[in-house]
Write a protein that holds these residues in place. Structure first.
Motif, PDB file in Angstrom:
ATOM      1  N   ASP A   1       0.995  -1.301  -0.027  1.00 49.24           N
ATOM      2  CA  ASP A   1       0.232   0.067  -0.087  1.00 49.24           C
ATOM      3  C   ASP A   1       0.827   1.303   0.029  1.00 49.24           C
ATOM      4  OD1 ASP A   1       0.192   1.213   2.828  1.00 49.24           O
ATOM      5  OD2 ASP A   1      -0.005  -0.918   3.130  1.00 49.24           O
ATOM      6  N   LEU A   2       0.346   2.448  -0.458  1.00 48.55           N
ATOM      7  CA  LEU A   2       0.814   3.493  -0.493  1.00 48.55           C
ATOM      8  C   LEU A   2      -0.093   4.341   0.365  1.00 48.55           C
ATOM      9  CD1 LEU A   2       2.896   5.848  -1.439  1.00 48.55           C
ATOM     10  CD2 LEU A   2       1.313   6.263  -3.556  1.00 48.55           C
TER      11      LEU A   2
ATOM     12  N   PHE B   1       5.303   3.696   1.501  1.00 48.58           N
ATOM     13  CA  PHE B   1       4.874   2.618   0.650  1.00 48.58           C
ATOM     14  C   PHE B   1       5.507   1.399   1.446  1.00 48.58           C
ATOM     15  CE2 PHE B   1       5.449  -0.754  -2.404  1.00 48.58           C
ATOM     16  CZ  PHE B   1       4.492  -0.740  -2.985  1.00 48.58           C
ATOM     17  N   ASN B   2       4.468   0.546   1.541  1.00 52.91           N
ATOM     18  CA  ASN B   2       4.653  -0.674   2.573  1.00 52.91           C
ATOM     19  C   ASN B   2       4.413  -1.955   2.032  1.00 52.91           C
ATOM     20  OD1 ASN B   2       4.628   1.203   5.307  1.00 52.91           O
ATOM     21  ND2 ASN B   2       3.105   1.960   4.036  1.00 52.91           N
TER      22      ASN B   2
ATOM     23  N   ILE C   1       9.129   2.036   2.921  1.00 52.79           N
ATOM     24  CA  ILE C   1       9.894   3.126   2.488  1.00 52.79           C
ATOM     25  C   ILE C   1       9.200   4.505   3.180  1.00 52.79           C
ATOM     26  CG2 ILE C   1       9.370   3.112   0.201  1.00 52.79           C
ATOM     27  CD1 ILE C   1      12.019   4.106  -0.482  1.00 52.79           C
ATOM     28  N   SER C   2       9.820   5.389   3.669  1.00 52.58           N
ATOM     29  CA  SER C   2       9.006   6.293   4.050  1.00 52.58           C
ATOM     30  C   SER C   2       9.723   7.712   3.983  1.00 52.58           C
ATOM     31  CB  SER C   2       8.747   6.424   5.579  1.00 52.58           C
ATOM     32  OG  SER C   2       7.855   5.274   6.208  1.00 52.58           O
ATOM     33  N   SER C   3       9.093   8.898   3.474  1.00 53.88           N
ATOM     34  CA  SER C   3       9.658  10.132   3.397  1.00 53.88           C
ATOM     35  C   SER C   3       9.918  10.727   4.577  1.00 53.88           C
ATOM     36  CB  SER C   3       8.641  11.045   2.780  1.00 53.88           C
ATOM     37  OG  SER C   3       8.982  12.531   2.769  1.00 53.88           O
ATOM     38  N   PRO C   4      11.291  11.451   4.788  1.00 55.06           N
ATOM     39  CA  PRO C   4      11.662  12.145   5.848  1.00 55.06           C
ATOM     40  C   PRO C   4      10.851  13.146   6.409  1.00 55.06           C
ATOM     41  CG  PRO C   4      13.235  12.503   4.286  1.00 55.06           C
ATOM     42  CD  PRO C   4      12.182  11.601   3.822  1.00 55.06           C
TER      43      PRO C   4
ATOM     44  N   VAL D   1      13.325  11.141  -2.116  1.00 52.77           N
ATOM     45  CA  VAL D   1      13.126  11.592  -0.843  1.00 52.77           C
ATOM     46  C   VAL D   1      13.611  10.324  -0.151  1.00 52.77           C
ATOM     47  CG1 VAL D   1      11.570  13.490  -1.011  1.00 52.77           C
ATOM     48  CG2 VAL D   1      10.792  11.256  -0.539  1.00 52.77           C
ATOM     49  N   ALA D   2      13.310   9.184  -0.435  1.00 53.96           N
ATOM     50  CA  ALA D   2      14.042   8.180   0.385  1.00 53.96           C
ATOM     51  C   ALA D   2      14.138   6.817  -0.706  1.00 53.96           C
ATOM     52  CB  ALA D   2      12.776   7.633   1.198  1.00 53.96           C
ATOM     53  N   SER D   3      15.136   6.036  -0.182  1.00 54.13           N
ATOM     54  CA  SER D   3      15.364   4.653  -1.230  1.00 54.13           C
ATOM     55  C   SER D   3      15.685   3.611  -0.075  1.00 54.13           C
ATOM     56  CB  SER D   3      16.580   4.947  -2.410  1.00 54.13           C
ATOM     57  OG  SER D   3      17.759   5.281  -1.762  1.00 54.13           O
ATOM     58  N   THR D   4      15.670   2.386  -0.587  1.00 55.84           N
ATOM     59  CA  THR D   4      16.151   1.190   0.170  1.00 55.84           C
ATOM     60  C   THR D   4      16.443   0.028  -0.706  1.00 55.84           C
ATOM     61  OG1 THR D   4      15.618  -0.287   2.098  1.00 55.84           O
ATOM     62  CG2 THR D   4      13.863   0.421   0.860  1.00 55.84           C
TER      63      THR D   4
END
Length: 178
Positions: A23-24, A33-34, A41-44, A73-76
């Motif tokens: 989900d977003l 986004f999970n 992954i989450s925005s700071p 804004v984020a990556s993993t």
């Protein structure tokens, strides 16, 4: 209430957020986004409800990237798992409230806002492709490519056939099948 989950897009069971699916969502004004088994992954940065935002998530088989207004804004990465196919309803603006004792079609975690367009691609867009397409509708360029509707340039590296779903929200039935 910003503390509640507001689902933008989901294919997951609202009663088992750690289970299969993805989900977003926005929670406490944070976009995330999970996916299956706690991947996240989450925005700071917080976002407000005072303007439009463009939100994109890409996955290239190894790395997830989250973009807000065309900025990563984020990556993993490092062997992240892909979202798995599930039997839960795919929902825009809500999450499937599946319970074996209740009929399908229930929903919760509603999004409190407006959604203009949703695009689902079968490849990870580059930052340039996101930026070139984010503030305009797109069209087939007549030879299988993708062209901007407002800025009529062909988007390098994108094919119309790469577009799995395109929901413009201005068509009579709300979607355009590529």
């Amino acid at each position: 209430n910003s503390a509640q989950i507001q689902t933008i897009f989901s294919k997951r069971n609202a009663n088992n957020l750690g289970g299969q699916g993805y989900d977003l969502r926005i929670t406490n004004n944070i976009v995330s986004f999970n996916w299956v088994s706690g991947g996240n992954i989450s925005s700071p940065y917080e976002i407000g409800n005072d303007r439009w935002y463009h939100i994109a998530v890409t996955f290239d088989g190894d790395m997830y990237k989250l973009y807000i207004d065309g900025i990563e804004v984020a990556s993993t990465g490092g062997g992240q798992s892909a979202p798995l196919t599930t039997s839960f309803d795919c929902m825009l603006g809500a999450m499937d409230d599946f319970d074996s004792s209740s009929p399908k079609g229930k929903a919760e975690n509603f999004f409190n806002g407006s959604i203009d367009e949703v695009r689902i691609w079968n490849l990870a867009l580059t930052e340039n492709q996101i930026r070139e397409t984010m503030n305009q509708e797109i069209n087939d360029d007549g030879s299988g490519g993708v062209i901007g509707a407002i800025v009529p340039i062909v988007i390098d590296g994108l094919l119309w056939s790469d577009l799995e779903g395109y929901y413009r929200m201005d068509e009579e039935c709300g979607f355009l099948i590529p």
